[in-house]
Motif scaffolding. Structure first.
Motif, PDB file in Angstrom:
ATOM      1  N   SER A   1      -2.464  11.350  -7.933  1.00 30.24           N
ATOM      2  CA  SER A   1      -1.145  11.307  -7.092  1.00 30.24           C
ATOM      3  C   SER A   1      -0.385  12.404  -7.261  1.00 30.24           C
ATOM      4  O   SER A   1      -0.489  12.937  -8.710  1.00 30.24           O
TER       5      SER A   1
ATOM      6  N   LEU B   1       7.389   3.394  -0.214  1.00 35.19           N
ATOM      7  CA  LEU B   1       8.417   3.258   0.674  1.00 35.19           C
ATOM      8  C   LEU B   1       8.545   1.867   1.258  1.00 35.19           C
ATOM      9  O   LEU B   1       9.584   1.446   1.515  1.00 35.19           O
ATOM     10  N   SER B   2       7.445   1.398   1.495  1.00 36.55           N
ATOM     11  CA  SER B   2       7.317   0.335   2.406  1.00 36.55           C
ATOM     12  C   SER B   2       7.657  -1.089   1.627  1.00 36.55           C
ATOM     13  O   SER B   2       7.811  -2.030   2.345  1.00 36.55           O
TER      14      SER B   2
ATOM     15  N   SER C   1      -0.996  -4.261   7.916  1.00 38.56           N
ATOM     16  CA  SER C   1      -1.025  -2.940   7.494  1.00 38.56           C
ATOM     17  C   SER C   1      -2.368  -2.800   6.421  1.00 38.56           C
ATOM     18  O   SER C   1      -2.589  -3.916   5.733  1.00 38.56           O
TER      19      SER C   1
ATOM     20  N   GLY D   1       4.746   5.137  -7.739  1.00 37.50           N
ATOM     21  CA  GLY D   1       4.405   6.659  -7.580  1.00 37.50           C
ATOM     22  C   GLY D   1       5.156   7.568  -8.620  1.00 37.50           C
ATOM     23  O   GLY D   1       5.365   8.584  -8.309  1.00 37.50           O
ATOM     24  N   HIS D   2       5.713   6.731  -9.683  1.00 40.18           N
ATOM     25  CA  HIS D   2       6.601   7.698 -10.519  1.00 40.18           C
ATOM     26  C   HIS D   2       5.855   7.264 -11.832  1.00 40.18           C
ATOM     27  O   HIS D   2       4.968   8.314 -12.156  1.00 40.18           O
TER      28      HIS D   2
ATOM     29  N   TRP E   1      17.259   5.429   1.114  1.00 46.44           N
ATOM     30  CA  TRP E   1      16.581   5.059   2.677  1.00 46.44           C
ATOM     31  C   TRP E   1      16.168   3.711   2.872  1.00 46.44           C
ATOM     32  O   TRP E   1      16.145   2.982   3.957  1.00 46.44           O
TER      33      TRP E   1
ATOM     34  N   MET F   1       0.877   6.451   4.819  1.00 44.80           N
ATOM     35  CA  MET F   1       0.642   5.231   5.451  1.00 44.80           C
ATOM     36  C   MET F   1       0.853   5.090   6.848  1.00 44.80           C
ATOM     37  O   MET F   1       1.852   5.582   7.278  1.00 44.80           O
TER      38      MET F   1
ATOM     39  N   SER G   1       5.994  -7.724   6.740  1.00 46.67           N
ATOM     40  CA  SER G   1       5.332  -7.147   7.838  1.00 46.67           C
ATOM     41  C   SER G   1       4.332  -6.198   7.303  1.00 46.67           C
ATOM     42  O   SER G   1       3.433  -5.830   7.781  1.00 46.67           O
ATOM     43  N   GLY G   2       5.130  -5.496   6.134  1.00 43.60           N
ATOM     44  CA  GLY G   2       4.100  -4.204   5.852  1.00 43.60           C
ATOM     45  C   GLY G   2       3.099  -4.616   4.872  1.00 43.60           C
ATOM     46  O   GLY G   2       2.061  -3.989   4.600  1.00 43.60           O
TER      47      GLY G   2
ATOM     48  N   THR H   1       6.461   9.458  -1.365  1.00 41.14           N
ATOM     49  CA  THR H   1       5.248  10.148  -2.153  1.00 41.14           C
ATOM     50  C   THR H   1       4.417  10.618  -1.006  1.00 41.14           C
ATOM     51  O   THR H   1       3.843   9.889  -0.062  1.00 41.14           O
TER      52      THR H   1
ATOM     53  N   SER I   1       0.855  -1.245   0.028  1.00 41.81           N
ATOM     54  CA  SER I   1      -0.016  -0.192  -0.107  1.00 41.81           C
ATOM     55  C   SER I   1       0.905   1.363  -0.023  1.00 41.81           C
ATOM     56  O   SER I   1       0.326   2.569  -0.052  1.00 41.81           O
ATOM     57  N   TYR I   2       2.124   1.097   0.096  1.00 39.35           N
ATOM     58  CA  TYR I   2       3.033   2.351  -0.164  1.00 39.35           C
ATOM     59  C   TYR I   2       4.243   2.138  -0.622  1.00 39.35           C
ATOM     60  O   TYR I   2       4.837   1.139  -0.527  1.00 39.35           O
TER      61      TYR I   2
ATOM     62  N   ASP J   1      20.096   9.158   6.673  1.00 40.66           N
ATOM     63  CA  ASP J   1      20.588   8.458   5.395  1.00 40.66           C
ATOM     64  C   ASP J   1      21.950   8.416   5.823  1.00 40.66           C
ATOM     65  O   ASP J   1      22.762   9.116   5.877  1.00 40.66           O
TER      66      ASP J   1
ATOM     67  N   TYR K   1       1.477   2.531   8.946  1.00 44.08           N
ATOM     68  CA  TYR K   1       2.598   1.383   9.269  1.00 44.08           C
ATOM     69  C   TYR K   1       3.991   2.532   9.242  1.00 44.08           C
ATOM     70  O   TYR K   1       4.781   2.273  10.130  1.00 44.08           O
ATOM     71  N   VAL K   2       4.004   3.073   8.180  1.00 47.77           N
ATOM     72  CA  VAL K   2       5.515   3.877   8.161  1.00 47.77           C
ATOM     73  C   VAL K   2       5.728   4.836   8.941  1.00 47.77           C
ATOM     74  O   VAL K   2       6.543   5.223   9.332  1.00 47.77           O
TER      75      VAL K   2
ATOM     76  N   THR L   1       0.247   6.834  -9.661  1.00 45.02           N
ATOM     77  CA  THR L   1      -0.618   6.334  -8.588  1.00 45.02           C
ATOM     78  C   THR L   1       0.206   6.248  -7.347  1.00 45.02           C
ATOM     79  O   THR L   1       1.216   6.534  -7.339  1.00 45.02           O
ATOM     80  N   GLU L   2      -0.181   5.638  -6.370  1.00 44.79           N
ATOM     81  CA  GLU L   2       0.594   5.366  -5.277  1.00 44.79           C
ATOM     82  C   GLU L   2       0.712   3.845  -5.020  1.00 44.79           C
ATOM     83  O   GLU L   2      -0.240   2.924  -5.396  1.00 44.79           O
TER      84      GLU L   2
ATOM     85  N   ASN M   1      16.957   0.864   5.398  1.00 44.37           N
ATOM     86  CA  ASN M   1      16.413   0.389   6.573  1.00 44.37           C
ATOM     87  C   ASN M   1      15.837  -1.139   6.495  1.00 44.37           C
ATOM     88  O   ASN M   1      16.011  -1.542   7.496  1.00 44.37           O
TER      89      ASN M   1
ATOM     90  N   PHE N   1      11.295  -2.085   2.393  1.00 47.14           N
ATOM     91  CA  PHE N   1      11.718  -2.404   3.755  1.00 47.14           C
ATOM     92  C   PHE N   1      10.711  -3.342   4.261  1.00 47.14           C
ATOM     93  O   PHE N   1      11.062  -3.820   5.263  1.00 47.14           O
TER      94      PHE N   1
END
Lengths: 496, 489
Positions: free
Chosen positions: B134, A194-195, A360, A330-331, A219, B169, A355-356, B341, A191-192, A458, B171-172, A335-336, A223, A198
């Motif tokens: 977005s 960045l997650s 979540s 997201g690029h 990062w 989010m 876990s993400g 984002t 759902s994200y 970072d 969780y983040v 969308t996300e 992480n 990681f």
């Protein structure tokens, strides 16, 4: 007179001495008598036991007794309640955050419309080079339509994690669509963006495993590696020689590496420098030394390759040679969220141990349907990718002769990264110079560029610079405007 | 705290031992079969060795159809569950195009904003057409729009703090904030039943982590005293800072946290407090402002307040609220703010509209009605279940109620039987809960009507009798009738 006084003292002392001698002699005679008593004259095993044996036995008993005593330890005294109270009163914690400095107060510019190629900041229209909108899909008709119908049908949020009624049919459709587009067996949605990395890395890399990673990764990957507690080895940024030496050294050191899992983690287009990693070389090394490859294709999905399938298509490598491919949506897809794709075993494992994903809430359904529509648009219009390539080449030409700034990124990457030719020595000063340039470019010429910012957490040590994200929707005049404006402002700022 | 009856514990233990034994026997057969077939890994170590995924392969896969059920409509009070079937004994599940309309007792939809809402949805669609789904960039680049600023102001106002920062989010939010605030030399004391995101954030920060017994302020005091007196491990230098992390409502227990006592202890020992209101913001409290309002704690006393928008606001994302300086510092250093984002603009608009409805700023009293309804629903449902003899956890006023199952065989039985009667429930087992304490968790919503609840109670009572989970004696019917007679008189 002297003789008379001395004499009696002398007599008394000599009398005392002789008395003492007499007593000592008598005692010695009695002791000898006792020791020479009949029991002491026994003969055991043909050995005469003399009287002195008793003394030796006594000595032995005394020695044994002393040895059996515990050594002296000072008694343990736990802290009393009063002492703990005092310690608690004395203790002064640091403040939660360090004091706020001048540079922490800067605010980013606020957009008043969608972040497309032309956006409105402070009432003025500016050309936007700060959104990673590579294919220009922000504001596309079809995507807005599909989102509207999804919003009306499903509402906004999905109200639950994937395991507990948060799996909506658009999620499953989106996963199937991505897998079909890339040609892999299955994929999993996060759902994200960045997650994604990681959560995926700790699901596969556990304590004791070995991970060889490029020093310029972002990062999220750093992480994930820290959370996985594996042994991490960095190699020089995008340097295949350094990678080969590291792999060689590692395999030579560890011979019993049969049960050890080994991974190489690289990004396709690095966010921190715009370089493209040479995938065919990496695949050759991976097969020679038996490592698995994790590839992050956030900035290359929809951009590289003749039909936008990413770095694997660009380098001519079949996608099943890469074990795990992740990307943030997201690029290019406007969308996300993020996704991960690979073999069925890899994906099934993540559905329960990542876990993400498990803990979540799932991606909002309208964003999943936007992703499906974006991939449909991409498949129908391969001309977008060609236009993006042409725009990148044009911008490269325009920016390559700016005195004071040099381009650090690959000519084919959609992120154009400008760094200072001569660094001032400290990252802070570099950053303030670059931010000055970016501010003036925005205020005076209405071109929106940003200097790359680094978090204090970072670990990446690559130089900072100005980042321009090229989009397929930029027109030639936009690109020329940007190049000229940067030239002018850089000359001004660096002269002073 | 749950006191497991001895007989139940024994039978549960025995069931697990049996399952484990069968699993091992099947593993042995598989090893023999693998001996003959070729191993196509060619020198790579396998992704999962030996016992690492034993639980998944041998226990979880048997009941896989109870989890991850796909739906094909909005997660409102009634929704469509897609039917699945399996050809290979539950190893893979294939979707069909048939669906059944079921009562939703599993989604986190406390105030009923999950589906299309008459006030929120038109605004959301408008903002989507204006700002597109977005922004494709992070907050410090081109991701801050007017909506984001408005959202942060509204959230800060709603929670009662000077400033707030919003992430995409929930969780983040936890995983990226804790490493920024705490580093080596700091101490994090967290409740033993805290959520996975807090555990991950604490581990990623590099600080030392200590755990105190769930919701026991006296044990927290003991741990604090011991740690301050001893100092850092091995060097015994004093700690740089100490932070105590608790949650508002614990999602697996349904309990409220004992906030006033914990805040008093933290103030006495100068520790900072971090409150995670993922489930309680918007759902409890007279005006929906969370546990602080319900338990009478001033928001000023809590240093950092965190929450998510997924549950009560029907959107996605998380927030942190605190003093202006704290938020300024986080905007400068937090990696989730600098690299990720920004939150999708339509989702931001949904949150703003939902807050407006709750506060009554949309001109109607729908918000107050929703809050009153969720409170009534929770209290009614909980008391009815307890009268029937189920073992229900949680405090009054909390919309989360777990029903204890214990036995591993009762988990799929309860879930499948309820689904046959068109009631969708969520069952939770290891590893989200301790091994012996499996449960079914019910989440109520303000959009459930009285008839829905009565139907749910009927079905649950029926299935409960069938499966045998009424561990406590039911209140006999005569007593209930006598009680009613007295009331009438």
């Amino acid at each position: 007179m002297n003789e008379a006084s001395m004499n009696p003292q002398f007599e008394i002392s000599s009398k005392m001495a002789s008395a003492v001698m007499k007593i000592v002699n008598t005692t010695l005679d009695w002791v000898t008598l006792a020791l020479d008593a009949p029991s002491a004259r026994a003969v055991v095993f043909g050995v005469h036991i003399g009287g002195h044996l008793f003394v030796e036995v006594l000595l032995l008993v005394v020695i044994l007794f002393l040895l059996s005593q515990k050594s002296y330890k000072p008694p343990k005294r736990p802290l009393t309640k009063k002492e703990i109270d005092e310690l608690c009163d004395e203790w002064v914690p640091e403040s939660l955050i360090p004091p706020i400095t001048e540079e922490m107060q800067s605010e980013p510019p606020v957009l008043e419309s969608a972040a497309g190629v032309h956006t409105i900041i402070n009432g003025k229209e500016v050309v936007n080079f700060a959104s990673a909108n590579y294919l220009g899909l922000i504001g596309h008709e079809k995507i807005l339509e599909s989102c509207t119908s999804a919003l009306e049908k499903y509402g906004v949020g999905s109200c639950g994690p994937r395991g507990f009624y948060g799996t909506i049919d658009v999620h499953l459709d989106c996963e199937a669509r991505i897998a079909k587009f890339l040609g892999t067996p299955d994929s999993i949605l996060y759902s994200y963006g960045l997650s994604t990395m990681f959560s995926a890395i700790p699901a596969f890399c556990k304590k004791g495993d070995v991970v060889v990673v490029d020093e310029g990764v972002h990062w999220g990957i750093q992480n994930g590696l820290y959370l996985s507690r594996s042994t991490i080895v960095y190699f020089k940024h995008n340097d295949m020689e350094s990678l080969r030496n590291t792999l060689e050294k590692f395999t030579a050191d560890n011979q019993r590496a049969k049960k050890l899992r080994r991974y190489i983690v690289v990004e396709a287009v690095y966010q921190n420098s715009g370089q493209i990693s040479p995938l065919d070389e990496i695949i050759r090394l991976k097969e020679k030394y038996r490592f698995r490859v994790l590839l992050d294709e956030s900035n290359s999905f929809g951009v590289l390759g003749s039909s936008g399938r990413g770095l694997t298509e660009y380098c001519g490598v079949p996608i099943d040679k890469i074990d795990i491919v992740t990307a943030a949506m997201g690029h290019a897809l406007a969308t996300e969220g993020g996704f991960c794709t690979g073999s069925a075993r890899v994906i099934d494992h993540q559905r329960l141990s990542s876990s993400g994903y498990v803990f979540s809430a799932s991606l909002p359904p309208y964003l999943a349907s936007a992703a499906i529509t974006a991939i449909d648009v991409l498949e129908e219009n391969p001309g977008l990718i060609k236009k993006l390539k042409a725009n990148t080449a044009l911008l490269w030409k325009g920016l390559s002769d700016i005195p004071g700034l040099s381009i650090a990124s690959n000519p084919e990457s959609p992120i154009v990264f400008l760094k200072l030719e001569k660094s001032t020595g400290s990252m802070k000063n570099d950053l303030s110079l670059l931010e000055d340039i970016a501010d003036r470019v925005l205020k005076e010429d209405s071109v929106f560029v940003v200097a790359s910012k680094r978090s204090t957490l970072d670990k990446c040590r690559l130089p900072v610079g100005i980042r321009l994200f090229v989009s397929a929707a930029h027109s030639e005049s936009d690109l020329q405007k940007a190049a000229e404006s940067l030239k002018r402002v850089t000359a001004l700022v660096l002269k002073s | 705290m749950i006191a497991v009856p001895y007989l139940t514990a024994l039978t549960t233990f025995f069931s697990y031992v049996l399952l484990f034994a069968f699993g091992q026997i099947r593993d042995i057969f598989r090893k023999i079969a693998d001996w003959y077939s070729s191993n196509n890994l060619q020198g790579y170590a396998p992704i999962c060795l030996g016992l690492e995924d034993f639980y998944i392969r041998r226990l979880y896969l048997r009941i896989q159809d109870c989890f991850g059920r796909p739906i094909s409509s909005a997660p409102d009070a009634w929704f469509d569950v897609v039917e699945r079937y399996s050809n290979d004994n539950n190893k893979t599940l294939i979707r069909t195009s048939k669906k059944s309309r079921c009562l939703n007792l599993g989604s986190y939809n406390y105030l009923g904003f999950a589906a299309s809402d008459e006030y929120c949805t038109p605004r959301v669609i408008e903002s989507m057409k204006k700002y597109s789904p977005s922004t494709c960039s992070s907050r410090v680049d081109a991701g801050t729009t007017l909506l984001h600023e408005e959202l942060e102001k509204y959230v800060a106002n709603f929670v009662g703090k000077p400033a707030a920062i919003v992430f995409g989010m929930g969780y983040v939010t936890n995983s990226a904030i804790l490493p920024v605030l705490m580093g080596k030399g700091g101490l994090i004391i967290s409740d033993s039943l805290n959520h996975n995101s807090i555990v991950n954030g604490a581990r990623g920060s590099g600080a030392t982590v200590r755990v105190f017994q769930h919701n026991t302020p006296s044990h927290l005091e003991e741990v604090l005293r011991e740690q301050i007196a001893e100092g850092q491990p091995r060097t015994h230098r004093p700690w740089k800072k100490i932070i105590v992390i608790v949650e508002g409502i614990y999602s697996m227990e349904g309990e409220l946290c004992k906030l006033p006592e914990i805040i008093a202890i933290c103030k006495k020992y100068k520790a900072y407090t971090y409150l995670d209101e993922a489930h309680s913001i918007g759902a409890v409290g007279k005006t929906g402002r969370g546990v602080c309002e319900l338990l009478g704690v001033d928001p000023v006393d809590v240093n950092i307040m965190m929450g998510t928008f997924t549950k009560s606001f029907g959107s996605c994302g998380g927030y942190i609220a605190g003093s202006k300086d704290l938020i300024q510092y986080l905007k400068y250093t937090c990696p989730a703010h600098l690299y990720a984002t920004s939150i999708s603009p339509p989702a931001a608009e949904q949150i703003i509209s939902a807050i407006k409805v709750i506060l009554g700023e949309d001109g109607t009293s729908r918000g107050a009605q929703k809050l009153a309804r969720i409170r009534e629903n929770s209290n009614f449902f909980r008391s009815e279940l307890q009268k029937m003899g189920f073992e229900v956890l949680g405090d009054n006023d909390s919309p989360v109620m777990p029903i204890m199952l214990y036995n591993p065989a009762k988990i799929p039985a309860f879930s499948r039987e309820c689904l046959k009667q068109n009631v969708a429930v969520v069952t939770v087992a290891f590893p989200a809960t301790p091994l012996l304490l499996a449960r079914a968790r019910i989440c109520l919503s303000a959009s459930h009507t009285k008839e829905d609840l009565i139907r749910a109670l009927e079905v649950i009572s029926q299935v409960g009798d069938l499966v045998g989970i009424k561990y406590f004696p039911a209140e006999p019917k005569k007593q209930q009738e006598e009680g009613k007679m007295l009331k009438l008189e």
